[in-house]
Design a protein around this motif. Structure first.
Motif, short mmCIF file in Angstrom:
data_model
loop_
_atom_site.label_atom_id
_atom_site.label_comp_id
_atom_site.label_asym_id
_atom_site.label_seq_id
_atom_site.Cartn_x
_atom_site.Cartn_y
_atom_site.Cartn_z
N MET A 1 0.82 -1.21 0.00
CA MET A 1 0.00 0.00 0.00
C MET A 1 0.86 1.27 0.00
O MET A 1 0.45 2.30 -0.49
N PHE A 16 -3.03 19.08 -8.12
CA PHE A 16 -3.31 20.31 -7.36
C PHE A 16 -2.29 21.40 -7.73
O PHE A 16 -2.62 22.58 -7.77
N LEU A 50 -1.89 18.13 1.64
CA LEU A 50 -2.52 16.87 2.06
C LEU A 50 -2.09 15.70 1.15
O LEU A 50 -1.91 14.58 1.62
N ILE A 54 -0.31 12.17 2.11
CA ILE A 54 -0.71 10.81 1.69
C ILE A 54 0.52 10.07 1.19
O ILE A 54 0.72 8.89 1.47
N PRO A 72 -2.62 -2.69 -4.05
CA PRO A 72 -3.72 -3.14 -4.87
C PRO A 72 -3.27 -3.35 -6.30
O PRO A 72 -3.76 -4.22 -6.99
N LEU B 166 -7.35 11.24 5.44
CA LEU B 166 -6.60 12.08 4.51
C LEU B 166 -7.18 11.97 3.09
O LEU B 166 -7.33 12.96 2.39
N LYS B 167 -7.50 10.73 2.72
CA LYS B 167 -8.06 10.52 1.38
C LYS B 167 -9.41 11.21 1.25
O LYS B 167 -9.72 11.82 0.22
N VAL B 170 -8.74 14.90 0.82
CA VAL B 170 -8.26 15.23 -0.53
C VAL B 170 -9.42 15.20 -1.52
O VAL B 170 -9.54 16.07 -2.40
N MET B 171 -10.33 14.23 -1.34
CA MET B 171 -11.49 14.16 -2.22
C MET B 171 -12.38 15.40 -2.05
O MET B 171 -12.89 15.96 -3.02
N LEU B 173 -11.40 18.35 -1.08
CA LEU B 173 -10.71 19.50 -1.70
C LEU B 173 -10.85 19.47 -3.22
O LEU B 173 -11.06 20.50 -3.85
N TYR B 428 -8.59 2.00 -5.04
CA TYR B 428 -7.56 2.48 -4.12
C TYR B 428 -8.12 3.10 -2.84
O TYR B 428 -7.37 3.72 -2.08
N TYR B 430 -10.47 5.57 -2.25
CA TYR B 430 -10.79 6.99 -2.13
C TYR B 430 -12.31 7.16 -2.17
O TYR B 430 -12.93 6.77 -3.16
N ASP B 487 -5.79 7.81 15.92
CA ASP B 487 -4.89 7.05 15.06
C ASP B 487 -3.48 7.02 15.64
O ASP B 487 -2.84 5.97 15.71
N ILE B 488 -3.02 8.20 16.11
CA ILE B 488 -1.67 8.27 16.69
C ILE B 488 -1.57 7.38 17.93
O ILE B 488 -0.61 6.62 18.11
N ARG B 491 -1.35 3.77 16.93
CA ARG B 491 -0.02 3.45 16.41
C ARG B 491 0.98 3.25 17.56
O ARG B 491 1.78 2.31 17.55
N ARG B 495 2.93 -0.09 18.35
CA ARG B 495 4.38 -0.10 18.40
C ARG B 495 4.87 -0.66 19.75
O ARG B 495 5.80 -1.45 19.81
#
Lengths: 156, 500
Positions: A1, A16, A50, A54, A72, B166-167, B170-171, B173, B428, B430, B487-488, B491, B495
């Motif tokens: 990934m 962008f 952003l 990613i 993928p 994040l995805k 971005v979508m 935006l 993927y 998104y 999320d942090i 992680r 870890r």
């Protein structure tokens, strides 16, 4: 990934970036208010940031025991992707011929191509589904809703 | 006043034409919901052009019928083939399919129909109660408050659509940028038109929505064909037993309240509502260990919640003019195509649309119950139609529908491009919903931003100096920060575990 995200992130950043480049030519602001370039500039700039996140964010991931690099795209089956590519090519050809062949005929030809060559349905099922669909949409949109569609040499 | 308005609504909804289209809407919605891969967003987008020529109120009654009908339809595949028809039915598969394996598919579908009916009807009452005061409050809102509300809608949707936040961002935006295409409404300067006259008026939302939601999904189904193998389930015994009622009454009540309030939040939607309702039910249950093995309340709770959420989602749409999900974004686009601007003023300028819709939803929920109890086996038979045959049918309707928006082959091209994009996005991970919502909200959001900055002579502090917009923006910030923090923390925990 990771690799996929890197590529996708960079592609998005480039897109962008192109938007930002184009937005630089718009008027950024007037004396008291933001102009047409204000939103595109800021949106593109945040988009670049952003997208780069990613691209680099997964690099901070702790690698798991297996397959963290399995993308993928590694798993993409070429034969199946060919089916999608063929469908998109068919749609593109349909678009190109729609104006002189007529939208109804162009969609019919595309659906025949889709069902018989891409999906490999049996002849009877493919022809039946294609003609049935086109007949249905013709009746609903052209006859019932009076939508004027480009007509071809056959008159529809 | 409210009662008079409701009477007005019923006088509109009970007209033969509106009754017919409410029926067609819930029927088609149930079929669409039953088909895996075609969700309510795609269904509403593809069928929207078929409403051209109708009165706006009739069109919105039919589209809303498709929306809440699809919520029930998704149950059928969840129960019978362990495949949710749309994402809001994912939780129903856990116990619904197990019930089917035990020979109680009929009871699961029956309880889902009854739970959906009760939740649907109760949430229409809540919609009726909540929307008008919210609209009254919203009349006092200025551009900064509207800007903040739209930012909240986009950030919550982007962070809650599943997968990477994040995805989603971005979508969103990308959607906002696409919303700037065309002639600038204030100065008249063309932006991103590349000399193409078709782009001067901007991108129509419908070709984009049909491309991303419908064509993209069909291409994905060509890539990864849906295999539907219905189990040989008995569909008798659709009426719940006394024990089923006893087990499900609380679940339906809790699911309704959770669903409605989660549905009202911009961006949250039916999927999260059903998930929360299921989790709550498991927590309050005396037998939590039985969840997932086929308990009836495991079906009743998420099904009640997803139906209530679809009604709750109409509150911000109707009262504020701000959609909170992909489907309501398509519905907002539909209303604007009909020359209506949803928002606080619509309740006074076009009361017939709001109250006609409210009344039609009471009737639509009764129709759904009547349809779904005796006709569950008929809807289940949709699953016997080979999916490959449905692909050309949906594709043909989508292509003609997109063309008919403006009688433009260019729009068909736009839909194809976004279809290809939707396919890649699907592969993927998104999410398409933030892009469509942002495209619809984009021009409004930019207008509100520019008006606000004009009011403050260019100072962005206007957004934090006004208490309402400041509070809303804090929530928007939390919507972004909370998933990042969690999320942090996850992680760090992972870890630490790896190091231990």
């Amino acid at each position: 990934m990771k690799r996929t995200n890197l590529i996708a992130g960079l592609l998005f950043a480039a897109a962008f970036g192109a938007c930002l480049w184009d937005a630089a030519s718009f008027q950024y602001g007037t004396e008291f208010a933001p102009g047409p370039g204000f939103a595109p500039v800021w949106l593109s700039a945040i988009g670049i940031a952003l997208s780069l996140l990613i691209a680099i964010y997964p690099a901070t991931d702790a690698p798991d025991s297996q397959g963290s690099n399995a993308t993928p795209s590694n798993a993409i089956d070429n034969r199946r992707i060919l089916r999608v590519a063929a469908t998109l090519a068919g749609l593109l050809v349909m678009l190109l011929v729609a104006d002189w062949l007529g939208l109804v005929s162009a969609v019919l030809l595309f659906l025949l191509f889709l069902t018989l060559f891409v999906q490999r349905l049996s002849l009877a099922v493919g022809i039946g589904a294609s003609i049935g669909t086109v007949l249905f949409v013709y009746l609903v949109f052209v006859r019932l809703l009076d939508v004027p569609v480009p007509s071809g040499p056959l008159g529809f | 006043m409210g009662f008079d308005n409701l009477l007005l609504g019923f006088s509109i909804a009970l007209s033969p034409t509106n009754l017919l289209f409410a029926f067609i809407g819930v029927f088609l919605g149930t079929v669409i919901g039953a088909l895996p891969g075609i969700g309510p967003s795609a269904g509403v987008a593809v069928l929207l052009p078929a409403t051209f020529g109708m009165q706006p109120v009739t069109a919105i009654i039919m589209l809303a019928g498709i929306y809440y009908g699809a919520m029930y339809g998704g149950t059928i595949t969840s129960v019978l083939i362990n495949t949710p028809g749309e994402s809001a039915s994912v939780m129903t598969t856990l116990d619904g399919f197990q019930l089917a394996l035990k020979g109680r598919a009929g009871a699961a579908l029956g309880m889902a129909a009854i739970g959906s009916f009760i939740a649907g009807t109760a949430s229409v009452v809540l919609l009726m109660v909540a929307a008008p005061p919210l609209a009254d409050l919203a009349v006092t809102f200025g551009p900064p408050e509207y800007f903040a509300l739209m930012v909240l809608g986009l950030t919550t949707l982007a962070s809650l659509t599943g997968g990477s936040m994040l995805k989603g961002m971005v979508m969103a935006l990308a959607g906002l940028l696409l919303g700037t295409v065309g002639i600038d409404p204030m100065i008249g300067e063309p932006r991103y038109t590349f000399g193409n006259v078709n782009l001067l008026d901007g991108l129509d939302f419908l070709p984009v929505a049909v491309g991303l939601f419908a064509i993209g999904e069909l291409l994905f189904n060509l890539y990864e064909p849906v295999r539907l193998e219905p189990i040989n389930a008995r569909l008798s015994g659709l009426l719940p037993t006394r024990q089923d009622w006893r087990d499900s009454a609380g679940a339906i009540a809790r699911g309704t309240v959770i669903g409605f309030f989660i549905g009202m939040l911009p961006g949250a939607g039916a999927t999260i509502a059903s998930f929360l309702a299921y989790a709550t039910e498991k927590r309050v249950s005396k037998r939590p260990e039985a969840f997932g093995t086929g308990v009836i309340e495991g079906v009743a709770a998420p099904e009640s919640a997803n139906n209530a959420a679809s009604t709750g989602a109409l509150v911000p749409l109707m009262a504020l003019g701000i959609p909170g999900s992909g489907t309501t974004a398509v519905m907002l686009g539909a209303l604007t195509l009909y020359g209506l601007q949803p928002g606080p003023l619509m309740l006074t300028t076009h009361p017939e649309v709001f109250w006609g819709l409210v009344a039609s939803m009471y009737i639509g929920n009764v129709m759904l119950l009547i349809l779904n109890l005796p006709l569950a086996p008929v809807f289940a038979s949709v699953l016997r139609v080979p999916y490959p045959i449905l692909i050309p049918i949906i594709m043909g309707i989508a292509l003609f529908g997109v063309y008919s928006v403006e009688n433009s082959v260019f729009n068909v091209g736009v839909a194809i491009i976004f279809g290809a994009l939707g396919f890649v996005m699907r592969i993927y991970g998104y999410p398409p919903a933030p892009l469509v919502l942002a495209l619809v909200l984009g021009p409004m959001l930019e207008k509100a931003l520019r008006q606000s900055l004009q009011m403050s002579l260019g100072s962005p502090t206007i957004f934090v100096m006004r208490p309402v917009s400041a509070i809303i923006l804090v929530f928007a910030l939390l919507a972004v920060l909370l998933p990042v923090i969690s999320d942090i923390r996850m992680r760090h925990r992972r870890r630490a575990l790896a190091n231990a």
